[in-house]
Design an enzyme around this catalytic site. Structure first.
Site, PDB file in Angstrom:
ATOM      1  N   SER A  26       0.798  -1.225   0.000  1.00  0.00           N
ATOM      2  CA  SER A  26       0.000   0.000   0.000  1.00  0.00           C
ATOM      3  C   SER A  26       0.831   1.275   0.000  1.00  0.00           C
ATOM      4  O   SER A  26       0.353   2.316  -0.421  1.00  0.00           O
ATOM      5  CB  SER A  26      -0.940   0.011   1.206  1.00  0.00           C
ATOM      6  OG  SER A  26      -0.206   0.016   2.411  1.00  0.00           O
ATOM      7  N   LYS A  51     -12.100  -0.197  -1.524  1.00  0.00           N
ATOM      8  CA  LYS A  51     -11.276   0.352  -2.617  1.00  0.00           C
ATOM      9  C   LYS A  51     -11.959   0.048  -3.954  1.00  0.00           C
ATOM     10  O   LYS A  51     -12.965   0.675  -4.262  1.00  0.00           O
ATOM     11  CB  LYS A  51      -9.865  -0.182  -2.460  1.00  0.00           C
ATOM     12  CG  LYS A  51      -9.337   0.291  -1.088  1.00  0.00           C
ATOM     13  CD  LYS A  51      -8.054  -0.259  -0.666  1.00  0.00           C
ATOM     14  CE  LYS A  51      -7.576   0.397   0.608  1.00  0.00           C
ATOM     15  NZ  LYS A  51      -8.367   0.130   1.824  1.00  0.00           N
ATOM     16  N   HIS A 109      -5.133  -3.795  -2.130  1.00  0.00           N
ATOM     17  CA  HIS A 109      -4.791  -2.958  -3.289  1.00  0.00           C
ATOM     18  C   HIS A 109      -4.561  -3.770  -4.559  1.00  0.00           C
ATOM     19  O   HIS A 109      -4.105  -3.236  -5.559  1.00  0.00           O
ATOM     20  CB  HIS A 109      -3.565  -2.110  -2.966  1.00  0.00           C
ATOM     21  CG  HIS A 109      -3.788  -1.225  -1.784  1.00  0.00           C
ATOM     22  ND1 HIS A 109      -4.415  -0.001  -1.874  1.00  0.00           N
ATOM     23  CD2 HIS A 109      -3.524  -1.417  -0.471  1.00  0.00           C
ATOM     24  CE1 HIS A 109      -4.515   0.532  -0.665  1.00  0.00           C
ATOM     25  NE2 HIS A 109      -3.979  -0.308   0.210  1.00  0.00           N
TER      26      HIS A 109
END
Ligand SMILES: Cc1ncc(COP(=O)(O)O)c(C=O)c1O
Length: 440
Positions: free
Chosen positions: A233, A293, A261
């Site tokens: 990240s 996300k 991610h």
């Protein structure tokens, strides 16, 4: 007030006789039985939050920023949806400070799914799914996520951070060992701390060091967990999954991959690290990810074997003792996941933009650290002051990007961190790199 018992009185007389003999010249008279002694003064830092050492340290940093004339780059108020651009204080910015990787947050189909879920189920399920029951959306989302990883089952929690804390904290204990990459996310560290297991880190992506550590100490522990991130990240590089699987098999350890991610970013369909390497998802024991996300919601998930998931659903404190996911959030993430599957061109576009930004930044002579050209790109500046100053200067020029400063990273690793979206245009990237070249 209760009278002292006979035994208490006898005990007090004995203590006072001993004290009197030992210390008769200096000892104060013993307190009368049952009467409280005057309390010793407790330091303010133990009784007042405004004297808490952590808060005082924060005030020192704030005062230093003010002395340097720096505006606070944190807690900007966005006036609408934040994607490749955003509105702050009436001005439109190019935005690199949200995780809207595939541009699905604010997509009409995602918003509509959330609205329909509110109409049908309301805004909350009010209590834990275990006791208060669930909605079809919960299981649909979990099944869709299990399919992404080709595993038996999945469970969603209401926070990504709490997913790691609760899962690791519950499954492991004092006789176990947790080994993690040195750049692992805070939520993994908190989970390891809660578990009471021995925790050791290995240098970032140094799998030889991991292997050597396991050779030395594996035998001293019962269960062993290795934790890595799909895409890191802070740095934007990835874990070497084939080598990790080999190591975990040889040392009879569990492997956990945090895909926060990587989902929506790696692999042709955005299925993450295993798709990137063409590896069967069942080779990994615990897949973890967040819904905040790529999936445009809020919460986290664990995907893996039926036994793992069933166990967590009946015992992990962050699931059992916490409310079930709000229906509009479950619906939004499910809709986003369906769009990710139906429109793989979004994944390809994000990757093209990531590569383009990396090439442009490197051509401009900027230090991009370990960035591999995917969704996250750091520009390493080597000082927190520089990072905050440059973030503010870019903001003044219409670019919103956050500084990452000590203690989130080492001082010499202080940086700006750019999150890319498939919606960014090449023109926006060229403009941003031009400003970086001019201002950094
Ligand atoms: C690698 C990683 N894991 C877990 C989390 C926690 O997820 P959430 O913010 O959805 O709680 C984050 C948050 O950014 C993260 O970067």
């Amino acid at each position: 007030m209760n009278k002292p018992s006979l035994a208490q009185t006898a005990k007090a007389q004995l203590i006072s006789r001993i004290l009197g003999k030992k210390n008769s010249a200096t000892a104060p008279p013993p307190a009368a039985i049952g009467q409280p002694r005057a309390a010793a003064r407790v330091p303010d830092r133990y009784t007042r939050f405004d004297k808490h050492p952590g808060y005082e340290k924060m005030l020192v940093s704030k005062a230093a920023s003010e002395r340097f004339g720096l505006d606070n780059p944190f807690f900007h108020v966005h006036e609408g949806r934040a994607g490749a651009t955003t509105q702050i204080d009436g001005r439109t910015y190019i935005n690199f400070a949200s995780y809207n990787y595939l541009g699905l947050a604010g997509h009409p189909a995602v918003d509509q799914a959330a609205k329909d879920a509110v109409d049908r189920y309301g805004t909350t399920v009010s209590a834990s799914r275990l006791v208060a029951g669930e909605r079809p959306l919960h299981r649909a989302l979990e099944q869709a996520l299990a399919d992404v990883y080709q595993v038996e089952d999945c469970v969603v929690f209401v926070s990504g951070h709490a997913t790691n804390v609760s899962t690791i904290g519950y499954l492991f204990g004092p006789k176990d060992l947790i080994l993690h990459d040195s750049l692992i996310h805070n939520s993994v560290l908190m989970g390891a701390q809660l578990s009471g297991a021995t925790r050791r880190s290995f240098a970032h992506n140094d799998l030889q060091a991991l292997d050597a550590l396991l050779r030395d100490i594996r035998g001293q522990y019962e269960r062993v967990l290795i934790v890595v991130e799909g895409i890191y990240s802070m740095d934007g590089d990835m874990a070497n999954l084939p080598a990790l699987i080999d190591i975990k098999q040889r040392h009879q350890a569990f492997l956990m991959v945090d895909e926060a991610h990587a989902l929506g970013v790696l692999g042709a369909r955005g299925h993450g690290l295993h798709e990137h390497f063409g590896i069967d998802g069942q080779q990994v024991d615990i897949w973890m990810g967040t819904l905040s996300k790529t999936l445009s919601g809020c919460g986290g998930y664990i995907a893996g074997s039926r036994a793992l998931v069933q166990h967590l659903k009946y015992a992990a404190p962050g699931f059992v003792y916490s409310v079930g996911m709000a229906p509009p959030l479950a619906a939004a993430s499910l809709a986003a996941l369906e769009l990710m599957q139906q429109e793989p061109q979004r994944v390809a576009q994000l990757r093209a933009r990531g590569k383009f930004f990396l090439q442009q930044a490197q051509a401009a002579g900027l230090n991009t650290g370990l960035a591999a050209g995917y969704s996250i790109l750091p520009i390493i500046l080597g000082s927190s002051l520089k990072a905050v100053r440059l973030s503010n200067q870019l903001f003044a020029h219409g670019v919103n990007v956050q500084p990452i400063i000590h203690p989130a990273v080492e001082e010499q690793a202080a940086r700006l961190r750019f999150f890319l979206s498939s919606e960014h245009t090449e023109a926006q990237i060229v403009e941003t790199v031009g400003l970086l070249r001019q201002l950094a």
